[in-house]
Design an enzyme around this catalytic site. Structure first.
Site, short mmCIF file in Angstrom:
data_model
loop_
_atom_site.label_atom_id
_atom_site.label_comp_id
_atom_site.label_asym_id
_atom_site.label_seq_id
_atom_site.Cartn_x
_atom_site.Cartn_y
_atom_site.Cartn_z
N HIS A 1 0.81 -1.21 0.00
CA HIS A 1 0.00 0.00 0.00
C HIS A 1 0.85 1.27 0.00
O HIS A 1 0.36 2.34 -0.35
CB HIS A 1 -0.98 0.00 1.18
CG HIS A 1 -0.35 0.25 2.52
ND1 HIS A 1 0.00 -0.76 3.39
CD2 HIS A 1 0.01 1.40 3.15
CE1 HIS A 1 0.53 -0.25 4.48
NE2 HIS A 1 0.54 1.08 4.37
N ASP B 1 -0.39 -7.51 1.01
CA ASP B 1 0.13 -6.16 1.25
C ASP B 1 1.65 -6.16 1.36
O ASP B 1 2.22 -5.46 2.20
CB ASP B 1 -0.50 -5.53 2.49
CG ASP B 1 -0.29 -4.02 2.54
OD1 ASP B 1 -0.01 -3.43 1.48
OD2 ASP B 1 -0.39 -3.44 3.63
N SER C 1 4.81 1.53 8.88
CA SER C 1 4.44 0.46 7.96
C SER C 1 5.61 0.06 7.07
O SER C 1 6.31 0.91 6.54
CB SER C 1 3.26 0.89 7.08
OG SER C 1 2.10 1.05 7.84
#
Length: 519
Positions: free
Chosen positions: A165, A195, A269
């Site tokens: 993402h 992801d 992330s």
């Protein structure tokens, strides 16, 4: 005279009352206040003051004060000893400083530049509303955005693991290394279903790197270290424990997250979650807005498999069974004749699927695949996904309260998007492709091909005229039968030259020349 005598007696009575009043009130108070004060004070003060104050002041103040002081001294000593013991235990805990210092060398900061897709609501203009024609809503003109995140180098060649993402749709990726140097990175491959994405640093190595550990060996309560760039604060280290495992949070078909209270925030992330051995046991991915101290990471067991495929092929190939499944509850276990609430309950079988061809039926409960037990229904999806297409597997199941086995030939999952080298790479053409089936190829009268499922706006392919539902038969005169053919041909192509596509469009075939990407 009598009047004077009466007055005199009244005066004497009043004087007597004034004199006796306090005495009477004192007696009343002695009665009312409790004979406790009378008795108690009489006894208590009598005894207490007599016995205790005599002894108390003598013995008590002598002995008992000494005892009290002794006990207080012992208590203070014990308290100090306990505190020292506790501090000693804390001092015995290993410091994470060496792990953090060494690991940070392989953690990178990502800055991604990408266009914001234009959005069309599809709604007709509404009179009276500002912005658009005739008072209707204004069309979204699109724009650009910059995203920040984390990643880590996982081998000396400069391959970087991060989240999909973060880099999806990227036109430019700038990486900042731990020493502050910046360079560009290209996307090798992406896997939206988990992801995960794999990048390659532009400059040759060798680079410091992290290795994968076994996330299956973690226990609830084990210490974990998260490293990332939360809110742009580079190389932030946080410490916590493994709070839970196997979390399904609705992120996709392969939900199997590690939960940790090691602080993970926006910007973290893609960063690594490390064990006390300094091994990567997860990739930090999700935070929750519903509370603090809750973050999620993709377990390393899954990451290692996905990254290996992305490095080798640029995409992930998964096995496909063709069933809809659900969890088995306690009540269902009784109804289906199961010993425990385990397995995957088949809710539906997809037509023309491997499951249907093998004889699988709705109401079957799959308990194992090639001897590997299925405890939770999601285990079946994960196990099937790891099976190479074309391989036969044995399913152990229960049907009508009877145990039986079925042999199934696993097919290839065809709904995975396949951007050849991913957005951001020099060979990214802006295409989402899918191999056509043998039946479709036969109907079209072609040997094989790749179906164009989508074309990114303003991409090289879009500018060259490639359209949705085109079938790419050849690239640079090489036949296209699989994603591997596509990747191999594009990687061998000189980036400075146009790429020649031979395309089937409806009933005719045409050539298209896709120009080189402009920097």
């Amino acid at each position: 005279m009598q009047l004077k005598i009466g007055f005199l007696f009244s005066l004497i009575a009043l004087l007597g009352l004034a004199i006796c009043g306090p005495s009477l009130m004192a007696q009343s108070a002695a009665r009312d206040d409790g004979r406790s004060d009378g008795r108690s004070d009489g006894r208590s003060d009598g005894r207490s003051d007599g016995r205790f104050d005599g002894r108390s002041d003598g013995r008590s103040n002598g002995r008992s004060d000494d005892r009290a002081d002794g006990r207080a001294a012992d208590a203070t000593a014990n308290s100090g000893a306990n505190a020292a013991s506790a501090l000693g235990n804390l001092a015995d805990l290993p410091s994470v400083a060496p792990i953090a210092t060494k690991s940070q060398e392989a953690v990178i900061n990502l800055v991604v530049d990408r266009p914001i897709p234009r959005r069309d609501s599809g709604q007709p203009p509404v009179p009276g509303q500002p912005g658009g024609p005739n008072g209707g809503p204004a069309p979204d003109p699109g724009g650009r955005e910059t995203a920040q995140g984390s990643g880590f180098i996982y081998d000396a060649e400069g391959y970087v693991v991060t989240n999909n993402h973060l880099v999806e749709g990227a036109e430019s990726i700038t990486v900042t290394l731990s020493d502050g140097h910046e360079q560009k990175a290209e996307i090798v491959g992406r896997d939206p279903k988990t992801d995960l994405a794999l990048l390659k640093l532009a400059k040759p190595g060798p680079y410091p790197f992290l290795t994968f550990g076994d996330s299956d060996q973690l226990n609830i309560g084990d210490w974990l270290i998260a490293i990332g760039n939360p809110f742009g604060l580079e190389h932030t280290v946080t410490l916590g424990i493994l709070s839970a495992r196997g979390r399904a949070i609705g992120a996709g078909p392969y939900d199997d997250f590690l939960q940790t209270d090691a602080s993970i925030n926006p910007g973290s992330s893609g960063g690594p979650l490390l064990s006390l051995k300094g091994e990567v046991v997860g990739v930090n991915t999700k935070v929750t807005s519903r509370g603090t101290g809750i973050g999620f990471a993709i377990p390393s067991k899954l990451v290692a498999k996905i990254v290996a495929q992305l490095k080798a092929k640029g995409y992930v190939e998964r096995g496909w069974l063709g069933v809809s499944i659900q969890t088995v509850t306690e009540d269902m276990a009784k109804l289906f004749g199961l010993e425990a609430a385990e397995g995957a309950l088949v809710a539906d079988v997809i037509p023309d699927s491997p499951a249907l061809k093998a004889g699988l039926e709705h109401g079957d409960v799959v308990l194992a695949l090639d001897g590997q037990p299925i405890k939770e229904f999601g285990d079946l999806s994960s196990l099937v996904a790891d099976v190479p297409p074309g391989k036969e597997v044995k399913l152990a199941l229960v049907r009508d309260k009877k145990k039986m086995d079925l042999t199934v030939t696993i097919a290839r999952m065809e709904d995975d998007p396949a951007l050849a080298v991913g957005a951001g790479g020099p060979l990214d053409l802006g295409l989402t492709l899918k191999p056509i089936s043998q039946e479709a190829a036969k109907e079209l009268g072609v040997a094989s091909g790749l179906l164009v499922e989508s074309v990114a706006p303003e991409s090289q392919a879009n500018l060259a005229g490639v359209a949705v539902r085109d079938i790419i038969l050849e690239i640079d005169r090489q036949p296209m039968a699989s994603f591997d053919d596509y990747l191999k041909t594009l990687r061998a192509h000189d980036k400075k030259d146009p790429i020649l596509f031979w395309v089937r469009r409806g009933e005719r075939t045409i050539f298209l020349a896709i120009g080189p990407k402009k920097d």
